[in-house]
Design a protein around this motif. Structure first.
Motif, PDB file in Angstrom:
ATOM      1  N   ASN A 122      -2.952  11.742   3.161  1.00  0.00           N
ATOM      2  CA  ASN A 122      -3.974  10.834   3.677  1.00  0.00           C
ATOM      3  C   ASN A 122      -4.242   9.766   2.645  1.00  0.00           C
ATOM      4  O   ASN A 122      -3.973   9.958   1.459  1.00  0.00           O
ATOM      5  CB  ASN A 122      -5.282  11.571   3.974  1.00  0.00           C
ATOM      6  N   GLU A 123      -4.785   8.666   3.108  1.00  0.00           N
ATOM      7  CA  GLU A 123      -5.273   7.678   2.165  1.00  0.00           C
ATOM      8  C   GLU A 123      -6.784   7.622   2.295  1.00  0.00           C
ATOM      9  O   GLU A 123      -7.339   7.899   3.356  1.00  0.00           O
ATOM     10  CB  GLU A 123      -4.616   6.312   2.357  1.00  0.00           C
ATOM     11  N   PHE A 124      -7.423   7.306   1.208  1.00  0.00           N
ATOM     12  CA  PHE A 124      -8.880   7.344   1.088  1.00  0.00           C
ATOM     13  C   PHE A 124      -9.596   6.610   2.219  1.00  0.00           C
ATOM     14  O   PHE A 124     -10.558   7.111   2.781  1.00  0.00           O
ATOM     15  CB  PHE A 124      -9.264   6.757  -0.277  1.00  0.00           C
ATOM     16  N   THR A 125      -9.125   5.438   2.580  1.00  0.00           N
ATOM     17  CA  THR A 125      -9.819   4.639   3.586  1.00  0.00           C
ATOM     18  C   THR A 125      -9.579   5.125   5.017  1.00  0.00           C
ATOM     19  O   THR A 125     -10.203   4.640   5.941  1.00  0.00           O
ATOM     20  CB  THR A 125      -9.412   3.153   3.506  1.00  0.00           C
ATOM     21  N   LYS A 126      -8.682   6.093   5.172  1.00  0.00           N
ATOM     22  CA  LYS A 126      -8.378   6.609   6.515  1.00  0.00           C
ATOM     23  C   LYS A 126      -8.551   8.125   6.560  1.00  0.00           C
ATOM     24  O   LYS A 126      -7.787   8.826   7.208  1.00  0.00           O
ATOM     25  CB  LYS A 126      -6.956   6.224   6.914  1.00  0.00           C
ATOM     26  N   SER A 127      -9.564   8.632   5.891  1.00  0.00           N
ATOM     27  CA  SER A 127      -9.732  10.082   5.792  1.00  0.00           C
ATOM     28  C   SER A 127     -10.625  10.684   6.868  1.00  0.00           C
ATOM     29  O   SER A 127     -10.928  11.868   6.836  1.00  0.00           O
ATOM     30  CB  SER A 127     -10.231  10.462   4.399  1.00  0.00           C
ATOM     31  N   ARG A 128     -11.023   9.914   7.853  1.00  0.00           N
ATOM     32  CA  ARG A 128     -11.907  10.415   8.920  1.00  0.00           C
ATOM     33  C   ARG A 128     -11.275  11.607   9.643  1.00  0.00           C
ATOM     34  O   ARG A 128     -11.936  12.622   9.863  1.00  0.00           O
ATOM     35  CB  ARG A 128     -12.224   9.300   9.919  1.00  0.00           C
TER      36      ARG A 128
ATOM     37  N   GLN B  27     -14.829  13.281  -4.161  1.00  0.00           N
ATOM     38  CA  GLN B  27     -14.169  11.968  -4.117  1.00  0.00           C
ATOM     39  C   GLN B  27     -15.097  10.889  -4.657  1.00  0.00           C
ATOM     40  O   GLN B  27     -14.683  10.029  -5.435  1.00  0.00           O
ATOM     41  CB  GLN B  27     -13.783  11.606  -2.680  1.00  0.00           C
ATOM     42  N   ASP B  28     -16.344  10.933  -4.238  1.00  0.00           N
ATOM     43  CA  ASP B  28     -17.322   9.949  -4.679  1.00  0.00           C
ATOM     44  C   ASP B  28     -17.523  10.019  -6.193  1.00  0.00           C
ATOM     45  O   ASP B  28     -17.559   8.990  -6.870  1.00  0.00           O
ATOM     46  CB  ASP B  28     -18.649  10.155  -3.948  1.00  0.00           C
TER      47      ASP B  28
ATOM     48  N   ILE C  43      -5.711   1.801  -3.340  1.00  0.00           N
ATOM     49  CA  ILE C  43      -6.450   2.701  -2.453  1.00  0.00           C
ATOM     50  C   ILE C  43      -6.006   4.110  -2.807  1.00  0.00           C
ATOM     51  O   ILE C  43      -4.807   4.396  -2.853  1.00  0.00           O
ATOM     52  CB  ILE C  43      -6.137   2.393  -0.979  1.00  0.00           C
TER      53      ILE C  43
ATOM     54  N   SER D  51       0.826  -1.202   0.000  1.00  0.00           N
ATOM     55  CA  SER D  51       0.000   0.000   0.000  1.00  0.00           C
ATOM     56  C   SER D  51       0.863   1.257   0.000  1.00  0.00           C
ATOM     57  O   SER D  51       0.609   2.193  -0.763  1.00  0.00           O
ATOM     58  CB  SER D  51      -0.922  -0.015   1.215  1.00  0.00           C
TER      59      SER D  51
END
Length: 145
Positions: free
Chosen positions: A70-76, A98-99, A112, A33
């Motif tokens: 940042n990575e998409f799956t950890k953007s909180r 993004q969507d 990702i 990754s």
């Protein structure tokens, strides 16, 4: 009743085996990754090292400009920071963009996505790599609507 217990036991065993194999494979997955994120950054002209990558970490390009990684799956945390930093809704449009990108361009096997934003968190890039090595980057910018 005995049938139910046997099914639950089987389910617990299956989950334990799956979790065990996932933990074992996580080091290789993380390295893979990070390699994809480094390729993505390189595609937009930012050189970085794997150790520099982390949620909300700042990296600097060759021109001295600072970027938040940042990575998409950890953007909180990134979304939370946007909501804290701005009175207007920057996070909502950011999520929508993004969507839209993912719906229009993402294909099975893509990495990702990497999100790289300037320090103001209002402009940057959304980047992902394809299995064949091609990198797709999309410049994103918040312009008050």
């Amino acid at each position: 009743m005995k049938k139910r217990n046997a099914i639950l036991t089987g389910l617990v065993f299956t989950v334990a085996v799956f979790a065990g194999s996932s933990l074992y494979a996580s080091e290789g997955t993380e390295s893979y990754s990070k390699g994809n994120h480094l390729k993505a950054l390189e595609a937009v002209g930012i050189e970085a090292k794997a150790k520099d990558l982390g949620v909300m970490k700042t990296i600097t390009d060759d021109n001295g400009k600072k970027w938040v990684f940042n990575e998409f799956t950890k953007s909180r945390k990134l979304i939370e920071k946007m909501r804290e930093q701005y009175e207007e809704d920057v996070a909502g449009p950011f999520i929508s963009v993004q969507d839209e990108i993912m719906q229009a361009y993402a294909k099975p096997g893509d990495s990702i996505p990497t999100i790289i934003l300037d320090e103001a968190l209002k402009e940057g890039y959304f980047v992902f790599s394809r299995q064949d090595g091609e990198t797709s980057s999309f410049k994103i910018k918040y312009d008050n609507g």
